[in-house]
Scaffold this motif. Structure first.
Motif, PDB file in Angstrom:
ATOM      1  N   ARG A 221       1.123  -0.649   0.433  1.00  0.00           N
ATOM      2  CA  ARG A 221       0.306   0.133   0.358  1.00  0.00           C
ATOM      3  C   ARG A 221       0.517   1.213   0.298  1.00  0.00           C
ATOM      4  O   ARG A 221       0.503   2.679  -0.324  1.00  0.00           O
ATOM      5  CB  ARG A 221      -0.646  -0.130   0.942  1.00  0.00           C
ATOM      6  N   ALA A 222       1.675   1.156   0.841  1.00  0.00           N
ATOM      7  CA  ALA A 222       2.711   2.268   0.666  1.00  0.00           C
ATOM      8  C   ALA A 222       3.754   2.696  -0.227  1.00  0.00           C
ATOM      9  O   ALA A 222       3.447   3.690  -1.239  1.00  0.00           O
ATOM     10  CB  ALA A 222       4.056   2.032   2.158  1.00  0.00           C
ATOM     11  N   THR A 223       3.854   1.594  -1.651  1.00  0.00           N
ATOM     12  CA  THR A 223       4.556   1.725  -2.769  1.00  0.00           C
ATOM     13  C   THR A 223       3.687   2.403  -3.586  1.00  0.00           C
ATOM     14  O   THR A 223       4.280   2.591  -4.248  1.00  0.00           O
ATOM     15  CB  THR A 223       5.573   0.087  -3.179  1.00  0.00           C
ATOM     16  N   SER A 224       2.032   1.164  -3.515  1.00  0.00           N
ATOM     17  CA  SER A 224       0.854   2.101  -4.519  1.00  0.00           C
ATOM     18  C   SER A 224       1.341   3.189  -4.479  1.00  0.00           C
ATOM     19  O   SER A 224       1.159   4.346  -5.436  1.00  0.00           O
ATOM     20  CB  SER A 224       0.169   1.223  -4.127  1.00  0.00           C
ATOM     21  N   ILE A 228       2.336   6.626  -7.292  1.00  0.00           N
ATOM     22  CA  ILE A 228       1.271   7.167  -8.607  1.00  0.00           C
ATOM     23  C   ILE A 228       2.243   8.701  -7.981  1.00  0.00           C
ATOM     24  O   ILE A 228       1.961   9.651  -8.567  1.00  0.00           O
ATOM     25  CB  ILE A 228       0.239   7.516  -6.997  1.00  0.00           C
ATOM     26  N   LEU A 229       2.348   9.852  -6.757  1.00  0.00           N
ATOM     27  CA  LEU A 229       3.038  10.361  -6.110  1.00  0.00           C
ATOM     28  C   LEU A 229       4.336  10.683  -7.505  1.00  0.00           C
ATOM     29  O   LEU A 229       4.366  11.751  -7.788  1.00  0.00           O
ATOM     30  CB  LEU A 229       3.398  10.594  -4.947  1.00  0.00           C
ATOM     31  N   GLN A 230       4.872   9.552  -7.325  1.00  0.00           N
ATOM     32  CA  GLN A 230       5.923  10.213  -8.499  1.00  0.00           C
ATOM     33  C   GLN A 230       5.156   9.511  -9.702  1.00  0.00           C
ATOM     34  O   GLN A 230       5.648  11.042 -10.999  1.00  0.00           O
ATOM     35  CB  GLN A 230       6.541   8.791  -8.250  1.00  0.00           C
ATOM     36  N   ASN A 231       4.471   9.042 -10.382  1.00  0.00           N
ATOM     37  CA  ASN A 231       4.283   8.981 -11.777  1.00  0.00           C
ATOM     38  C   ASN A 231       3.339   9.816 -12.308  1.00  0.00           C
ATOM     39  O   ASN A 231       3.502  10.233 -13.689  1.00  0.00           O
ATOM     40  CB  ASN A 231       4.090   7.547 -11.977  1.00  0.00           C
ATOM     41  N   GLN A 232       2.320   9.954 -11.978  1.00  0.00           N
ATOM     42  CA  GLN A 232       1.152  11.093 -11.775  1.00  0.00           C
ATOM     43  C   GLN A 232       1.783  12.570 -11.601  1.00  0.00           C
ATOM     44  O   GLN A 232       1.010  13.090 -12.436  1.00  0.00           O
ATOM     45  CB  GLN A 232      -0.357  10.522 -11.628  1.00  0.00           C
ATOM     46  N   TYR A 233       2.226  12.579  -9.937  1.00  0.00           N
ATOM     47  CA  TYR A 233       2.778  14.074  -9.927  1.00  0.00           C
ATOM     48  C   TYR A 233       3.445  14.318  -9.544  1.00  0.00           C
ATOM     49  O   TYR A 233       4.213  15.882  -9.041  1.00  0.00           O
ATOM     50  CB  TYR A 233       1.948  14.292  -8.853  1.00  0.00           C
ATOM     51  N   GLN A 234       4.270  13.541 -10.527  1.00  0.00           N
ATOM     52  CA  GLN A 234       6.143  14.069 -10.965  1.00  0.00           C
ATOM     53  C   GLN A 234       7.266  14.253  -9.801  1.00  0.00           C
ATOM     54  O   GLN A 234       7.800  15.293  -9.489  1.00  0.00           O
ATOM     55  CB  GLN A 234       6.020  15.420 -11.433  1.00  0.00           C
ATOM     56  N   ILE A 235       6.550  14.020  -8.388  1.00  0.00           N
ATOM     57  CA  ILE A 235       7.083  14.337  -7.159  1.00  0.00           C
ATOM     58  C   ILE A 235       8.808  13.674  -7.186  1.00  0.00           C
ATOM     59  O   ILE A 235       8.244  12.233  -7.228  1.00  0.00           O
ATOM     60  CB  ILE A 235       6.657  13.853  -5.848  1.00  0.00           C
ATOM     61  N   PRO A 236       9.961  13.885  -6.717  1.00  0.00           N
ATOM     62  CA  PRO A 236      10.872  13.594  -7.817  1.00  0.00           C
ATOM     63  C   PRO A 236      11.323  11.803  -6.370  1.00  0.00           C
ATOM     64  O   PRO A 236      10.740  12.203  -5.061  1.00  0.00           O
ATOM     65  CB  PRO A 236      11.945  14.547  -7.255  1.00  0.00           C
TER      66      PRO A 236
END
Length: 287
Positions: A221-224, A228-236
């Motif tokens: 659940r944490a990695t999911s 999303i934060l990385q791939n959809q919202y571009q947080i490094p």
């Protein structure tokens, strides 16, 4: 005769229009009432945060003013004491100079402590501002679904699994992606902030399937969420850590459905910037 034929349809259209207008008006009024209620709740929350920040700032200023006054008075008393001792020939000039240097070192340490207190106060103020920004971005959501708070100088964002996932699943729901997008919008504008995403479960054993147990489920659940934060919202990715806590850090008793529901959550922890804090703790030059 033709006029009479036209009069009937015109009358029907007029009646239908007169019936639909009040209905649309009522719908608009209801929508306005909902929006006004959300606005008022958000505004009240903003004012509350501002009042808390103002009270904290005022209390800190009073404390610093008091410490400054005490330090000034202490220096005055020290100088008077040294002058008095020299007048009585109890100590020599060299001894008085040595004592003065020791007292100055104590004053420097007091100033250093004051700088640390000031840095901590700045950090607390920034945390309060971050919480206000996050609550403003998320909007008027039920605290049972998302809760943003500061504890012991650390900012926590708790999101219930009811909002994020289906039961026993680690696939993030579409509604949850919208909420994560609002949180990400605030976090991405704070490039110096690093954070950890923690998965938490209740103590009900996970039925082995693709995953082995609650440890696996909490980590997935944490990695999911991180993906999303990385791939959809571009947080490094370098700014994020994914962790699983399983059932071992409950916030409520697992003896009731409500308690188990509270324990099933994902927590975003804004990590303290320890490197900057340790720089403050470095020994001042010349001491």
């Amino acid at each position: 005769m033709r006029i009479e034929h036209l009069a009937l349809p015109v009358a029907l259209i007029t009646i239908m229009a007169s019936c639909s207008a009040p209905r649309k008006l009522r719908e608009s009024e209801a929508r306005y009432a909902r929006l006004d209620s959300m606005y008022r709740a958000t505004e009240n929350q903003r004012k509350k945060c501002e009042e808390e920040a103002a009270r904290a700032a005022a209390a800190y200023k009073d404390k610093m003013d008091n410490l400054q006054e005490q330090q000034t008075q202490l220096k005055t008393n020290n100088s008077q004491m040294l002058d008095h001792l020299k007048e009585l020939s109890v100590i020599s000039n060299s001894q008085a100079e040595s004592i003065k240097k020791s007292l100055d070192n104590i004053g420097a340490k007091d100033a250093y402590i004051k700088d640390l207190q000031s840095a901590i106060a700045r950090k607390d103020s920034l945390n309060m501002q971050l919480v206000m920004n996050l609550k403003g971005a998320v909007g008027n959501m039920d605290d049972k679904d998302i809760n943003i708070k500061v504890e012991k100088g650390v900012v926590y964002i708790d999101i219930s699994d009811k909002l994020l996932f289906k039961s026993g699943s680690y696939d993030v729901t579409e509604r949850a992606k919208e909420v994560l997008g609002k949180v990400a919008k605030v976090l991405i504008n704070q490039p110096d902030i690093e954070f950890m995403v923690e998965g938490h479960t209740d103590n009900v054993p996970y039925r082995p399937n693709v995953l082995l147990d609650n440890w696996d489920l909490s980590v997935k659940r944490a990695t999911s969420v991180v993906r999303i934060l990385q791939n959809q919202y571009q947080i490094p990715a370098a700014r994020m850590t994914a962790a699983g806590r399983s059932e071992f850090q409950p916030v409520a008793s697992n003896d009731t459905p409500e308690g188990r529901g509270a324990n099933r959550r994902t927590r975003i922890v804004i990590l303290p910037q320890l490197d900057q804090f340790f720089k403050l703790l470095e020994k001042p030059a010349g001491n």
